[in-house]
Structures are given as structure tokens and as C-alpha cells.
Design a protein around this motif. Structure first.
Motif, PDB file in Angstrom:
ATOM      1  N   MET A 155      33.770   0.584 -11.526  1.00  0.00           N
ATOM      2  CA  MET A 155      33.666  -0.725 -10.976  1.00  0.00           C
ATOM      3  C   MET A 155      34.919  -1.002  -9.828  1.00  0.00           C
ATOM      4  SD  MET A 155      32.599  -4.538 -12.501  1.00  0.00           S
ATOM      5  CE  MET A 155      32.892  -4.029 -14.208  1.00  0.00           C
ATOM      6  N   TYR A 156      35.879  -0.696 -10.156  1.00  0.00           N
ATOM      7  CA  TYR A 156      36.888  -0.900  -9.097  1.00  0.00           C
ATOM      8  C   TYR A 156      37.590   0.476  -8.986  1.00  0.00           C
ATOM      9  CZ  TYR A 156      36.475  -5.821  -9.882  1.00  0.00           C
ATOM     10  OH  TYR A 156      35.885  -6.843 -10.234  1.00  0.00           O
ATOM     11  N   GLY A 157      37.490   1.125  -7.817  1.00  0.00           N
ATOM     12  CA  GLY A 157      37.913   2.276  -7.300  1.00  0.00           C
ATOM     13  C   GLY A 157      37.487   3.706  -8.262  1.00  0.00           C
ATOM     14  N   GLY A 158      37.654   4.933  -7.629  1.00  0.00           N
ATOM     15  CA  GLY A 158      37.121   6.040  -8.183  1.00  0.00           C
ATOM     16  C   GLY A 158      36.214   6.605  -7.176  1.00  0.00           C
ATOM     17  N   GLY A 159      35.229   7.323  -7.377  1.00  0.00           N
ATOM     18  CA  GLY A 159      34.415   8.210  -6.532  1.00  0.00           C
ATOM     19  C   GLY A 159      32.753   7.503  -6.471  1.00  0.00           C
ATOM     20  N   ALA A 160      32.104   8.808  -6.686  1.00  0.00           N
ATOM     21  CA  ALA A 160      30.708   8.311  -6.685  1.00  0.00           C
ATOM     22  C   ALA A 160      30.283   7.736  -7.900  1.00  0.00           C
ATOM     23  CB  ALA A 160      29.888   9.658  -6.357  1.00  0.00           C
ATOM     24  N   GLU A 161      30.649   7.910  -9.085  1.00  0.00           N
ATOM     25  CA  GLU A 161      30.160   7.618 -10.194  1.00  0.00           C
ATOM     26  C   GLU A 161      30.342   5.963 -10.437  1.00  0.00           C
ATOM     27  OE1 GLU A 161      32.353   9.254 -13.884  1.00  0.00           O
ATOM     28  OE2 GLU A 161      30.797   8.433 -15.214  1.00  0.00           O
ATOM     29  N   GLY A 162      29.236   5.424 -11.032  1.00  0.00           N
ATOM     30  CA  GLY A 162      29.248   3.944 -10.862  1.00  0.00           C
ATOM     31  C   GLY A 162      29.158   3.099  -9.587  1.00  0.00           C
ATOM     32  N   TYR A 163      29.053   4.246  -8.611  1.00  0.00           N
ATOM     33  CA  TYR A 163      29.097   3.617  -7.100  1.00  0.00           C
ATOM     34  C   TYR A 163      27.813   3.818  -6.349  1.00  0.00           C
ATOM     35  CZ  TYR A 163      31.383   2.162  -2.768  1.00  0.00           C
ATOM     36  OH  TYR A 163      31.665   1.523  -1.479  1.00  0.00           O
ATOM     37  N   VAL A 164      27.538   4.946  -6.231  1.00  0.00           N
ATOM     38  CA  VAL A 164      26.370   5.242  -5.530  1.00  0.00           C
ATOM     39  C   VAL A 164      25.359   6.256  -6.298  1.00  0.00           C
ATOM     40  CG1 VAL A 164      27.631   5.172  -3.220  1.00  0.00           C
ATOM     41  CG2 VAL A 164      27.580   7.493  -4.494  1.00  0.00           C
TER      42      VAL A 164
END
Ligand SMILES: Cc1cc2nc3c(=O)[nH]c(=O)nc-3n(C[C@H](O)[C@H](O)[C@H](O)COP(=O)(O)O)c2cc1C
Length: 366
Positions: free
Chosen positions: A337-346
Motif C-alpha cells: 500500500m505504501y512503498g515497495g515495488g510492483a506487488e500490490g501496485y500494478v
């Protein structure tokens, strides 16, 4: 399928193919050292170009306005160039995107500000909770009270960032006056103990809106407010008269929109909608994500022209298509949800990917 969310919306300022907006959501994927947007952010927003309007995540308009690792900025030419790549891709995919200007005021930490003290209307710290920094959670510190000259400079920084946003290809700017950040601190009873002209609690908000509108045009300027919201230690004992005064001062300006976050006891939409002649964007905030049923009721009651979904758009890049076809929705995951890479984002599937349809989805109605 017969949803008011899927009808076009036209005003002097906005020409939207549907009435769903993607609410501003901080996702903390910018380069943490520079605040420059990264390529994966372009992918994320482009995936969501079917929204009637995208409001970007909060962006700092001043180096002291940053509230977390990986939050992007709009103060330098490198930021403008980075955002230009992103807005071009969103436009090429058929979308429209406003930049949310987000000065966090006291909701920061020297670790996030190159060792500088956070700033606020008065030297009043948030009394409980912690702030997330690159070195983990830290206690809030007492902020530095903005002097008159520093306050004026902070107002000007919003206008400069708005100019940068337009140079970067954004269709407009949303000023974040919601959720306990700098503008909401000036609006509050307890974070604003000033005895100068800013003891008038609406003055700072009005000055920021006027400065931005004078720079990029009122028709490209929106304002987000969350009347009565107590997040981040904010007390607004009697929100109605305060927000009436704010709206009375701004209503004649011809702003692109007023974005009202309704939460808690004060029925802000019912109270404020009749006092605003322009476009209203609504978000209803509660423990569960605002759903299709609530959005449709809000539009049908005439309380808003456009409804902004946060968590549903986070998990469903093609939300308008899912509403149109009554398709199940992807549930939101907290990972990434906040920060990181592709996982949970795109990596949330679209219907056109052939996945997610009728499997673990939740009903779009609530
Ligand atoms: C991950 C996340 C980040 C958010 N970041 C912002 C932000 O940068 N600016 C803002 O005004 N609101 C922010 N919000 C609040 C949302 O815009 C929205 O008001 C809230 O999620 C309620 O809408 P929903 O029920 O549709 O999710 C954020 C919400 C989430 C879930």
C-alpha cells in the motif's frame, strides 16, 4: 449498468467521460532522495486512465512539505520532467489527471526534511502516534511556528508548484486542505493558536487558493476539504460556520471543483452543497471503502457531480468498466500500500486480462 456514475460530466472546467474520479492516494514509489516520479508510477496511473478524472497522490509543493519516504515533489525541473513523462502517458491512454498539492506541515519529521524542523501554524506537536521514516516509526516533534514571512513564502510555494504542475502537463491542481495537514492545521481550533491575521482560521486556505488560481486559472484549481475530520489530532469544534465562511469566500471564484470528504458526524455534503455553485466532487470516508451504492446515492441525491473512489480504484484499475458490466471487484490487499515495488501496485488484474472475473471478487454494490 444504468448508473449515474457512467454518464458524462461537463462544466466550464471539466469534460469528463464519466463521473468516477480516482481519489488522491499516496503510494510512496517516487525516488526517495530526489522526489522524482519513477517509471512504475506511470504504469500505475496509465492503468487507471478510464477514470473520469485521476487526482494524483499528494505531492510536496515545498521541500518542508514532505510527509513520508518516497513521496514525490513538484519544486524542481527534474520533478517537472518526471511528471511530464507520466502525464503524457495518461493522456495518450485517454485520461485526465490533476496534481494534488500536499504540504503536510507538522505531520513530518527532521529525518524526512534533511534535518530541518517541520513547520506549522503554531508550535503544537501531535500528541500521540508516530510518523513513518526511512529508519522506521518515530515520535512526532514540536514544529516550528511559521513567521509571517515564512507563511507568505509557503503560500507562494503552492503557486509555483501549481505552475510546475501545468508545465508538467497536468490538467489542473487539487489543493489538499483535508485530513489534518498544513491547511487543515490552520483551519483547526487546536493546531492554530495564532494571534496575528491567521487567527482567522480560514485565511491561509483562502490565500493558497487565491495564489494558485491567480497563477494557473481558477478553472484549473480544485480544493479538497474534510470538515470535522479529527485525524492527526485535529479539533474543529463547530465545523459548519467555519466552512460556510470558507465557501462564501471561494464560491464566486469559478474553481474547477470543491472536493468534500465526508466522514463522521457532520453531514458536510448536505450542508455545503447548497452553498456551492460550482462542481462538487464527493468522497465518503469510513472503515470500509466507499462503494458503488453509496456513490450512486450521493449523485442521485444531487449532493455531488462526481464521486471519487480511493481504495476501489487502488484495487480495480478498470473500475468504470466493472461498474458498467456489473463485474465483481478485486479485493484490496494491504501489501504494497505504501512503498515497495510492483506487488500490490500494478499487479491488480483488469477484466481484459481475463483474470479476476467471478473468482474472489466482492460485489460492487454496498
Ligand atoms: C493508500 C491511501 C493513500 C491515501 N493518500 C491520500 C493523499 O495523498 N491525499 C489525500 O487527500 N487523501 C489520501 N487518501 C484518502 C483517500 O483519498 C480517500 O479519501 C479515502 O481512502 C476514502 O475513500 P475510499 O473509501 O474510497 O477509499 C489516501 C487513502 C489511501 C487508502
Amino acid at each position: 449498468m444504468n448508473s449515474p456514475l457512467l454518464t458524462p460530466y461537463r462544466s466550464t472546467a471539466l469534460h469528463l467521460p464519466n463521473r468516477t474520479a480516482m481519489a488522491p492516494m499516496t503510494r510512496a514509489r517516487a525516488d526517495d532522495t530526489t522526489g522524482v516520479p519513477t517509471p512504475i508510477m506511470t504504469e500505475y496511473y496509465t492503468q487507471r486512465a478510464a477514470a473520469g478524472l485521476i487526482v494524483s497522490e499528494g505531492i510536496w509543493p515545498h521541500p518542508l512539505g514532505k510527509g513520508g519516504p518516497g513521496v514525490p515533489g513538484l519544486t524542481e525541473s527534474a520533478h517537472v520532467e518526471g511528471w511530464r513523462r507520466l502525464t503524457r502517458a495518461v493522456h495518450a491512454a485517454g485520461g485526465r489527471i490533476f496534481a494534488q498539492l500536499w504540504h503536510v506541515g507538522r505531520v513530518s519529521h527532521p529525518d524526512l526534511l534533511g534535518g530541518e524542523q517541520p513547520v506549522a501554524p503554531s508550535a503544537v506537536a501531535i500528541s500521540h502516534g508516530q510518523i513513518f521514516t526511512a529508519a522506521g516509526p518515530k515520535d512526532y516533534v514540536a514544529p516550528h511556528e511559521l513567521s509571517a514571512a515564512e507563511t507568505a513564502e509557503t503560500v507562494r510555494s503552492h503557486a509555483t508548484a501549481a505552475r510546475n504542475a501545468i508545465d508538467a502537463g497536468f490538467d489542473g491542481v487539487e489543493i489538499n486542505g483535508a485530513y489534518g495537514y498544513l491547511i487543515a492545521q490552520f483551519l483547526s481550533d487546536n493546531a492554530n493558536l495564532r494571534t496575528d491575521g491567521y487567527s482567522d482560521r480560514v485565511r491561509f486556505a483562502i490565500e493558497v487558493v487565491e495564489a494558485v488560481a491567480a497563477t494557473i486559472g481558477a478553472d484549473r484549481t480544485g480544493l479538497r476539504i474534510s470538515p470535522g475530520n479529527p485525524l492527526l489530532d485535529i479539533v474543529e469544534s463547530d465545523p459548519a460556520p467555519r466552512y460556510h465562511r470558507l465557501l462564501d469566500a471561494l464560491d464566486g471564484m469559478g474553481l474547477a471543483y470543491l472536493h468534500v470528504v465526508q466522514s463522521g458526524k457532520y453531514a458536510a455534503l448536505e450542508d455545503l452543497r447548497p452553498r456551492w455553485n460550482g462542481t462538487v466532487v464527493a468522497t465518503c470516508d469510513g472503515p470500509e471503502p466507499g462503494g458503488r451504492g453509496q456513490a450512486e446515492r450521493t449523485l442521485r441525491a444531487g449532493l455531488a457531480d462526481v464521486y471519487a473512489f480511493g481504495r476501489l480504484f487502488l484495487a480495480n484499475p478498470d473500475l468504470p468498466q466493472r461498474i458498467a458490466s456489473d463485474a465483481p471487484l478485486n479485493p484490496m490487499r494491504t501489501t504494497g500500500m505504501y512503498g515497495g515495488g510492483a506487488e500490490g501496485y500494478v499487479d491488480y488484474p483488469r477484466l481484459s486480462d481475463g483474470a479476476g472475473r467471478g473468482r474472489t471478487g466482492v460485489s460492487p454494490a454496498r
